[in-house]
Design an enzyme around this catalytic site. Structure first.
Site, PDB file in Angstrom:
ATOM      1  N   ASP A  22      17.206  -4.613  11.986  1.00 29.10           N
ATOM      2  CA  ASP A  22      16.816  -4.942  10.610  1.00 29.10           C
ATOM      3  C   ASP A  22      18.042  -5.024   9.694  1.00 29.10           C
ATOM      4  O   ASP A  22      18.077  -4.405   8.622  1.00 29.10           O
ATOM      5  CB  ASP A  22      15.832  -3.901  10.060  1.00 29.10           C
ATOM      6  CG  ASP A  22      14.722  -3.559  11.027  1.00 29.10           C
ATOM      7  OD1 ASP A  22      14.201  -4.492  11.668  1.00 29.10           O
ATOM      8  OD2 ASP A  22      14.377  -2.370  11.156  1.00 29.10           O
ATOM      9  N   GLU A  77       6.228 -10.000   8.457  1.00 30.43           N
ATOM     10  CA  GLU A  77       7.044  -8.913   7.925  1.00 30.43           C
ATOM     11  C   GLU A  77       8.483  -9.392   7.763  1.00 30.43           C
ATOM     12  O   GLU A  77       8.817 -10.550   8.014  1.00 30.43           O
ATOM     13  CB  GLU A  77       6.994  -7.694   8.858  1.00 30.43           C
ATOM     14  CG  GLU A  77       7.616  -7.949  10.228  1.00 30.43           C
ATOM     15  CD  GLU A  77       7.515  -6.749  11.166  1.00 30.43           C
ATOM     16  OE1 GLU A  77       6.711  -5.836  10.890  1.00 30.43           O
ATOM     17  OE2 GLU A  77       8.250  -6.739  12.184  1.00 30.43           O
TER      18      GLU A  77
END
Length: 341
Positions: free
Chosen positions: A18, A203
């Site tokens: 991420d 997401e």
């Protein structure tokens, strides 16, 4: 000869999923999910290729108990109004929420904000500004921010209270960097087959503003080889809180490439070089056979490559670039510099 700051090393940073890279002044600031999910870290470097060897500073650790005590995920660093902000998700436990509407396998994350008003984010004090209240309590994560027309907007992923899906994408204008000013508006839900493999997920939103257009990338499906990136677009002068302003592309734009040993690319961010080239930053694995819980596999590595554009301004997404430096294939967690602990 002046050294180019375009990335040449892949992975860019080992075992950091991420990834978020922010260019500020002449430096790059890097944060990402730590594989132990217990802290928020920052690095800085003058060149992207130096981020792996840069000192990693822990600027915040999880609480011993309570809502900020487990599974610290997906921090993002932003500069808003002369201050630094980190948006991240945290949970009170590592259990799934069996009472989630229509789901029995959703975590208990909520979104939180840290603020630092010092000039140097690695040495100033980080203050907890609390939970971002969206209007309903459910699994929420992956907040990102963009400023347009004098307003700050927040875009994030959250589980709806009604209807299927683990998470959808929402947008709201902000009153402060930790408070929403408007009701959330749904931008995207997992509707295509490629968004619904393993999990029904939208997401990891990320925003690139370029040539009068807003490019909003996101990630979908489970986090293995099936993980892939999608795209929504809008004009920068449009009403971003009107779903009709957005166009969603039906096909994924960035997917696994076995020929390059890059699997599950996603949860990206954007930065730029000193020369103005756009750099796509994302994570990916180098193998598909994951032993045990994929959540506990640390080998999603931060990667980066220059994103070219056609003459008409269309991004040429291409495929994940092959490795230029070795990446681990075991579940051992390395030191920040890629060494065995």
């Amino acid at each position: 000869m002046t050294r180019s700051d375009a990335p040449t090393m892949n992975p860019l940073v080992l075992q950091r999923a991420d990834p978020c890279v922010l260019r500020h002044g002449d430096e790059y600031f890097f944060t990402a999910s730590h594989p132990e999910y217990d802290r928020i870290v920052l690095r800085r470097a003058a060149h992207l290729d130096d981020l792996q060897s840069a000192e990693e500073v822990t600027i915040w650790r999880r609480h011993e108990e309570g809502p900020l005590s487990h599974l610290i995920w997906a921090p993002e660093i932003h500069r808003v109004g002369g201050a630094w902000y980190i948006y991240f998700a945290a949970a009170p436990d590592e259990e799934v929420d069996v009472d989630a509407p229509g789901m029995d396998d959703t975590f208990n994350h909520r979104m939180y904000v840290l603020e630092n008003t010092a000039e140097d984010p690695l040495s100033g004090q980080w203050v907890e500004r609390g939970q971002i209240r969206t209007g309903w309590e459910s699994f929420a994560l992956d907040a990102t921010s963009v400023e347009l027309g004098g307003s700050q907007y927040l875009i994030w992923a959250q589980q709806p209270l009604q209807g299927e899906g683990h998470s959808r994408l929402y947008i709201s204008r902000m009153e402060t960097p930790w408070t929403l000013a408007t009701e959330p508006v749904e931008l995207s839900r997992p509707e295509h087959d490629w968004e619904r493999i393993g999990f029904t997920v939208n997401e990891g939103p990320a925003v690139l503003v370029r040539d009068g257009r807003l490019l909003l990338t996101y990630s979908a499906s489970a986090t293995g080889v099936e993980y892939a990136m999608g795209l929504l677009t809008a004009d920068t002068d449009a009403d971003l809180l009107d779903p009709a302003s957005w166009t969603k592309h039906a096909e994924p734009i960035f997917t696994s490439d076995p020929s390059a040993d890059r699997y599950g690319p996603g949860h990206n961010s954007f930065t730029t070089t000193a020369g103005g080239d756009v750099v796509l930053v994302y994570h990916a694995r180098t193998y598909t056979d994951i032993v045990g819980d994929p959540l506990r596999d640390p080998n999603r590595h931060a990667c980066a490559q220059v994103l070219p554009f056609a003459e008409d301004g269309t991004p040429q997404w291409g495929t994940p670039a092959p490795a230029t430096r070795p990446a681990p294939t075991s579940t051992e967690i390395l030191t920040p510099k890629g060494e065995r602990a």
